[in-house]
Design a protein around this motif. Structure first.
Motif, PDB file in Angstrom:
ATOM      1  N   GLY A 139       0.804  -1.223   0.000  1.00 39.35           N
ATOM      2  CA  GLY A 139       0.000   0.000   0.000  1.00 39.35           C
ATOM      3  C   GLY A 139       0.836   1.271   0.000  1.00 39.35           C
ATOM      4  N   VAL A 210      -0.383   1.711  -9.256  1.00 40.42           N
ATOM      5  CA  VAL A 210      -1.675   2.214  -9.735  1.00 40.42           C
ATOM      6  C   VAL A 210      -1.683   3.731  -9.590  1.00 40.42           C
ATOM      7  N   GLU A 212      -2.714   7.417  -8.853  1.00 43.08           N
ATOM      8  CA  GLU A 212      -3.666   8.109  -7.968  1.00 43.08           C
ATOM      9  C   GLU A 212      -3.881   9.555  -8.396  1.00 43.08           C
ATOM     10  N   ARG A 242       0.568   4.154  -6.405  1.00 41.74           N
ATOM     11  CA  ARG A 242       0.560   3.356  -5.165  1.00 41.74           C
ATOM     12  C   ARG A 242       0.767   1.887  -5.490  1.00 41.74           C
ATOM     13  N   ARG A 243       1.536   1.269  -4.629  1.00 47.23           N
ATOM     14  CA  ARG A 243       1.793  -0.165  -4.775  1.00 47.23           C
ATOM     15  C   ARG A 243       0.556  -0.952  -4.369  1.00 47.23           C
ATOM     16  N   GLY A 244       0.107  -1.808  -5.254  1.00 40.37           N
ATOM     17  CA  GLY A 244      -1.110  -2.570  -4.969  1.00 40.37           C
ATOM     18  C   GLY A 244      -0.891  -3.654  -3.939  1.00 40.37           C
TER      19      GLY A 244
END
Ligand SMILES: C[S@@+](CC[C@H](N)C(=O)[O-])C[C@H]1O[C@@H](n2cnc3c(N)ncnc32)[C@H](O)[C@@H]1O
Length: 244
Positions: A139, A210, A212, A242-244
């Motif tokens: 996250g 992802v 943002e 952001r890292r999933g």
């Protein structure tokens, strides 16, 4: 010297530090863009990748981060960074390391990562993004600023429209390559890697990031006064992913 055809980052570290200390319009714009994209950093642990002389590192620390680690492959840049006073009460350290591996940093060690004007200077984009993802906690976020890949193209020629507006003529956009600015006073004389915009977006997605928020700052202040072109077209592209 670097690859024999131009200076390395270490060769220009002193010049670069003096440039930023005197006040550089592009760098002031880059820092403002980076800070505007940061989520709340109070109490967070952050790594600043390709930190150079620590301009963004110190700005992130001043924004309230609990700990900021600046990483750069140039020992001369890190030495200059260490010569700067850090914001009162902050925890700032620097390490010499390659962003393509971040071998000195443990997995999942940071809440967030920043990279100001660094990704286009590093040869292997996929390896760099994988290394950043590895050192982030699940996250975790990554905020970066790059020279805009659509306007800072190697063979770009400054021009003027018939109605007198500053403009730029772009050719060779699709040819990804390493290049150096011929400007003896230009930061990009140390060289950088031109990539298409799509390459950046695909690399981010491939590393599991992802989108943002994105930004293309319009020049104001010093940058607008000295380089009015960048009130017409963007000098930078920036985003928080952001890292999933
Ligand atoms: C344009 S400077 C930006 C420095 C700083 N982030 C700033 O905003 O002033 C690019 C930096 O990338 C660093 N760099 C280039 N390749 C690198 C690599 N493989 N790993 C880590 N740093 C690298 C250079 O040494 C240089 O300090």
């Amino acid at each position: 010297m670097g690859d024999g055809e131009g200076p390395s980052w270490s060769d220009i570290a002193g010049w670069y530090d003096d440039l930023l200390t005197a006040g550089s319009g592009p760098h002031q714009t880059a820092v403002a863009t980076l800070l505007a994209l940061l989520p709340p950093v109070t109490g967070r642990e952050i790594v600043d990748v390709a930190c150079g002389t620590g301009l963004a590192t110190r700005a992130v620390a001043a924004a309230g981060a609990a700990r900021v680690v600046g990483v750069d492959s140039s020992a001369a840049m890190v030495a200059r960074a260490e010569g700067h006073e850090v914001p009162a009460g902050s925890d700032v350290t620097y390490v010499v390391d390659d962003a393509q591996t971040l071998a000195t940093l443990a997995d999942a060690a940071f809440d967030g990562a920043t990279c100001q004007l660094g990704l286009m200077d590093i040869p292997d984009l996929d390896a760099t993004l994988a290394a950043v993802a590895r050192v982030l906690r699940p996250g975790g976020w990554f905020v970066f600023v790059i020279g805009h890949p659509c306007t800072l193209v190697p063979d770009a020629v400054a021009t003027t429209t018939p109605d007198g507006r500053p403009a730029v003529a772009i050719t060779g956009y699709f040819d990804e390559r390493f290049w150096r600015s011929a400007n003896p006073e230009g930061v990009r004389r140390a060289g950088n890697h031109h990539r298409t915009f799509a390459t950046y977006l695909d690399a981010l997605a491939g590393a599991g990031f992802v989108l943002e928020q994105a930004a293309e700052p319009r020049a104001t202040g010093t940058l607008s006064a000295k380089q009015p072109l960048y009130s017409e077209v963007p000098i930078f592209f920036a985003a928080r992913v952001r890292r999933g």
